[in-house]
Design a protein around this motif. Structure first.
Motif, PDB file in Angstrom:
ATOM      1  N   HIS A 216       0.562  -1.552  -0.236  1.00 33.34           N
ATOM      2  CA  HIS A 216      -0.504  -0.146  -0.176  1.00 33.34           C
ATOM      3  C   HIS A 216       0.684   1.174   0.374  1.00 33.34           C
ATOM      4  CE1 HIS A 216      -3.830  -2.412   1.157  1.00 33.34           C
ATOM      5  NE2 HIS A 216      -2.846  -3.225   1.499  1.00 33.34           N
ATOM      6  N   SER A 217       0.137   2.390  -0.478  1.00 34.04           N
ATOM      7  CA  SER A 217       0.949   3.783  -0.922  1.00 34.04           C
ATOM      8  C   SER A 217       1.396   4.439   0.374  1.00 34.04           C
ATOM      9  CB  SER A 217       1.032   4.340  -2.016  1.00 34.04           C
ATOM     10  OG  SER A 217       0.782   3.580  -3.474  1.00 34.04           O
ATOM     11  N   GLY A 218       2.251   4.877   0.110  1.00 32.69           N
ATOM     12  CA  GLY A 218       2.675   5.970   1.681  1.00 32.69           C
ATOM     13  C   GLY A 218       1.895   7.308   1.210  1.00 32.69           C
ATOM     14  N   LYS A 219       1.177   8.282   2.735  1.00 33.40           N
ATOM     15  CA  LYS A 219       0.920   9.263   2.483  1.00 33.40           C
ATOM     16  C   LYS A 219       1.516  10.082   3.977  1.00 33.40           C
ATOM     17  CE  LYS A 219      -4.044   7.562   1.336  1.00 33.40           C
ATOM     18  NZ  LYS A 219      -5.149   7.558   1.738  1.00 33.40           N
ATOM     19  N   GLY A 220       1.541  11.617   3.286  1.00 33.65           N
ATOM     20  CA  GLY A 220       1.820  12.419   3.982  1.00 33.65           C
ATOM     21  C   GLY A 220       3.381  12.422   4.093  1.00 33.65           C
ATOM     22  N   LYS A 221       3.934  11.902   4.634  1.00 36.70           N
ATOM     23  CA  LYS A 221       6.030  12.056   4.622  1.00 36.70           C
ATOM     24  C   LYS A 221       6.335  10.813   4.768  1.00 36.70           C
ATOM     25  CE  LYS A 221       5.898   9.650   9.602  1.00 36.70           C
ATOM     26  NZ  LYS A 221       7.417   9.634  10.531  1.00 36.70           N
TER      27      LYS A 221
ATOM     28  N   MET B 292       6.307   3.171   0.261  1.00 32.51           N
ATOM     29  CA  MET B 292       5.235   2.366   1.122  1.00 32.51           C
ATOM     30  C   MET B 292       5.241   2.188   2.262  1.00 32.51           C
ATOM     31  SD  MET B 292       5.548   0.046   3.504  1.00 32.51           S
ATOM     32  CE  MET B 292       6.805  -0.822   3.274  1.00 32.51           C
ATOM     33  N   GLY B 293       3.320   2.507   2.097  1.00 34.55           N
ATOM     34  CA  GLY B 293       2.619   2.630   3.880  1.00 34.55           C
ATOM     35  C   GLY B 293       2.721   2.378   4.305  1.00 34.55           C
ATOM     36  N   ALA B 294       2.161   0.726   3.767  1.00 32.60           N
ATOM     37  CA  ALA B 294       2.199  -0.764   4.589  1.00 32.60           C
ATOM     38  C   ALA B 294       1.609  -1.983   3.689  1.00 32.60           C
ATOM     39  CB  ALA B 294       0.344  -0.497   5.373  1.00 32.60           C
ATOM     40  N   LEU B 295       2.316  -3.316   4.308  1.00 29.40           N
ATOM     41  CA  LEU B 295       1.855  -4.418   3.910  1.00 29.40           C
ATOM     42  C   LEU B 295       0.786  -4.542   4.051  1.00 29.40           C
ATOM     43  CD1 LEU B 295       6.079  -5.255   4.065  1.00 29.40           C
ATOM     44  CD2 LEU B 295       4.875  -4.292   2.280  1.00 29.40           C
ATOM     45  N   GLU B 296       0.602  -5.516   3.263  1.00 31.35           N
ATOM     46  CA  GLU B 296      -0.562  -6.226   3.258  1.00 31.35           C
ATOM     47  C   GLU B 296      -0.281  -7.785   3.840  1.00 31.35           C
ATOM     48  OE1 GLU B 296      -6.051  -7.015   2.700  1.00 31.35           O
ATOM     49  OE2 GLU B 296      -3.830  -6.491   1.508  1.00 31.35           O
ATOM     50  N   LEU B 297      -0.330  -8.892   4.758  1.00 33.78           N
ATOM     51  CA  LEU B 297       0.144  -9.036   4.601  1.00 33.78           C
ATOM     52  C   LEU B 297      -1.377 -10.833   5.597  1.00 33.78           C
ATOM     53  CD1 LEU B 297       2.957  -8.700   7.856  1.00 33.78           C
ATOM     54  CD2 LEU B 297       3.643  -8.859   4.963  1.00 33.78           C
TER      55      LEU B 297
ATOM     56  N   GLN C   4      13.219   0.819   3.875  1.00 31.42           N
ATOM     57  CA  GLN C   4      13.115  -0.509   3.234  1.00 31.42           C
ATOM     58  C   GLN C   4      10.935   0.098   2.327  1.00 31.42           C
ATOM     59  OE1 GLN C   4      13.280  -1.377   7.330  1.00 31.42           O
ATOM     60  NE2 GLN C   4      14.488  -3.132   7.268  1.00 31.42           N
ATOM     61  N   ARG C   5      11.127   1.259   2.859  1.00 30.89           N
ATOM     62  CA  ARG C   5       9.884   1.882   2.547  1.00 30.89           C
ATOM     63  C   ARG C   5       9.930   2.166   0.858  1.00 30.89           C
ATOM     64  NH1 ARG C   5       6.024   2.898   5.773  1.00 30.89           N
ATOM     65  NH2 ARG C   5       6.240   2.864   8.340  1.00 30.89           N
ATOM     66  N   ARG C   6      11.257   2.478   0.837  1.00 32.34           N
ATOM     67  CA  ARG C   6      11.714   3.069  -0.492  1.00 32.34           C
ATOM     68  C   ARG C   6      11.802   1.302  -1.488  1.00 32.34           C
ATOM     69  NH1 ARG C   6      14.370   7.593   1.137  1.00 32.34           N
ATOM     70  NH2 ARG C   6      16.316   6.077   1.575  1.00 32.34           N
ATOM     71  N   ASN C   7      12.409   0.344  -0.613  1.00 32.56           N
ATOM     72  CA  ASN C   7      12.320  -0.793  -1.779  1.00 32.56           C
ATOM     73  C   ASN C   7      11.525  -1.863  -0.433  1.00 32.56           C
ATOM     74  OD1 ASN C   7      14.417  -0.006  -3.706  1.00 32.56           O
ATOM     75  ND2 ASN C   7      15.402   1.664  -1.554  1.00 32.56           N
ATOM     76  N   PRO C   8      10.645  -1.557  -0.355  1.00 33.59           N
ATOM     77  CA  PRO C   8       9.913  -2.851   0.474  1.00 33.59           C
ATOM     78  C   PRO C   8       9.746  -3.901  -0.541  1.00 33.59           C
ATOM     79  CG  PRO C   8       8.519  -1.920  -1.166  1.00 33.59           C
ATOM     80  CD  PRO C   8      10.081  -0.711  -1.759  1.00 33.59           C
ATOM     81  N   PRO C   9       9.952  -5.022   1.004  1.00 32.75           N
ATOM     82  CA  PRO C   9       9.902  -6.764   0.416  1.00 32.75           C
ATOM     83  C   PRO C   9       8.650  -7.214  -0.610  1.00 32.75           C
ATOM     84  CG  PRO C   9       9.457  -6.592   2.570  1.00 32.75           C
ATOM     85  CD  PRO C   9       9.636  -5.141   2.049  1.00 32.75           C
ATOM     86  N   GLN C  10       8.596  -7.523  -1.848  1.00 36.55           N
ATOM     87  CA  GLN C  10       8.721  -8.085  -2.811  1.00 36.55           C
ATOM     88  C   GLN C  10       7.459  -9.365  -2.445  1.00 36.55           C
ATOM     89  OE1 GLN C  10      10.782 -10.030  -5.345  1.00 36.55           O
ATOM     90  NE2 GLN C  10      12.730  -8.306  -5.922  1.00 36.55           N
ATOM     91  N   ILE C  11       6.662  -9.022  -3.192  1.00 37.75           N
ATOM     92  CA  ILE C  11       5.053  -8.996  -3.114  1.00 37.75           C
ATOM     93  C   ILE C  11       5.000 -11.118  -3.209  1.00 37.75           C
ATOM     94  CG2 ILE C  11       2.682 -10.016  -4.162  1.00 37.75           C
ATOM     95  CD1 ILE C  11       2.276  -7.131  -4.689  1.00 37.75           C
TER      96      ILE C  11
END
Length: 320
Positions: free
Chosen positions: A251-256, A261-266, A284-291
């Motif tokens: 999920h894309s991040g908002k604000g800062k 990445m804003g959050a991962l759905e697990l 890690q937010r710029r390069n989040p874990p892969q789906i």
């Protein structure tokens, strides 16, 4: 509670019989040591057993003792003095079979030859460790196909078990201390264990270790003979639980966190889905874990519906 504690410590005759079948017949005295031409010390030990089929390039079933999670040390309060306590290192599990180091999965660890050249020809079990809060750096170093000496010079092999050896756990620890003392390998040591007098001692030590960014403690029944597998005599105690789950969406991040990445759905192995949005560094937010990958997360407890409370990202999960 008393009944639960007694059941934990009770060693039935059937268990004793199974364990004796796994043990070596005898232990030769550790009083005289010589050095072979290849540099490996000739330490008299129990007669070896075959851990994996002849001709196999890696073990199919390592003789590993696996601790059970413990929610509260008070569950062992009735016989807490029967246990020894050690720090739970945040390292990489490494099994030495007498010739080669292996991950818990059975995959070979590509350690430099100089790191293991003086190790004995019998099994040892422990953790490769760089220090507290250094897991990511350690994990990268030990999983390289080509080991880098500069990294391995910073790694210790910290022992906590003498697989398949005769005697109870306290005696097996003493044997490990004797071996390490003789070998005099700077990066080889035995993890310190302390005798217990009270549950309060466990709680105080755990609190102290948490302030030092340690992972937790391990409690091992001192009188337990060796038995591979998920043990009823070894417990790990941490202030928070941890688990693994699969990344199913990002999920894309908002604000800062805009543009990151804003959050991962697990999704948990039980099929429970939840969002994980804390514990990430900006990189890690710029390069989040892969789906499709798995991540480790920590949490305090579970809700009535089975979802983790106060979950926080720890790291991308490695299979070993």
């Amino acid at each position: 509670m008393k009944k639960y504690s007694n059941e934990i410590a009770d060693e039935s005759s059937s268990h004793q019989k199974r364990r004796r079948q796994m043990l070596f017949c005898s232990l030769l005295p550790l009083s005289f040591f010589t050095t072979l031409v290849n540099g490996k010390p000739d330490i008299p030990v129990e007669t070896p057993v075959e851990l994996y089929p002849m001709g196999s390039s890696s073990p199919s079933n390592l003789a590993l003792v696996l601790p059970r999670p413990l929610a509260d040390a008070r569950q062992l309060s009735a016989n807490i003095t029967d246990y020894l306590m050690s720090e739970k290192l945040d390292g990489v599990r490494a099994y030495w079979d007498g010739q080669q180091l292996y991950f818990r999965s059975g995959r070979v660890i590509n350690a430099p030859s100089w790191f293991t050249e003086k190790f004995p020809s019998h099994p040892m079990d422990g953790e490769l460790w760089m220090g507290r809060a250094q897991f990511e750096r350690l994990s990268g170093a030990v999983r390289r196909q080509q080991a880098q000496d500069k990294e391995w010079r910073q790694i210790q092999y910290c022992l906590f078990e003498y697989p398949l050896a005769a005697g109870d756990f306290r005696l097996r620890l003493q044997k490990l201390h004797n071996i390490v003392e003789v070998l005099q390998v700077p990066w080889l040591r035995v993890i310190p264990h302390e005798s217990l007098k009270s549950v309060e001692q466990v709680e105080a030590r755990l609190k102290q270790l948490m302030l030092q960014k340690a992972e937790g403690v391990v409690l091992h029944l001192a009188s337990a003979e060796f038995e591979a597998g998920r043990s009823e005599f070894v417990y790990k105690l941490k202030p928070q639980h941890d688990a693994e789950a699969k990344v199913i969406s990002i999920h894309s991040g908002k604000g800062k966190f805009e543009g990151m990445m804003g959050a991962l759905e697990l999704e948990t192995p039980e099929g429970k889905r939840f969002k994980l949005g804390t514990g990430f560094a900006d990189e890690q937010r710029r390069n989040p874990p892969q789906i499709g990958s798995f991540v480790t997360y920590r949490y305090r407890d579970l809700t009535s519906s089975g979802l983790p409370k106060f979950a926080s990202f720890v790291r991308v999960h490695q299979p070993e």
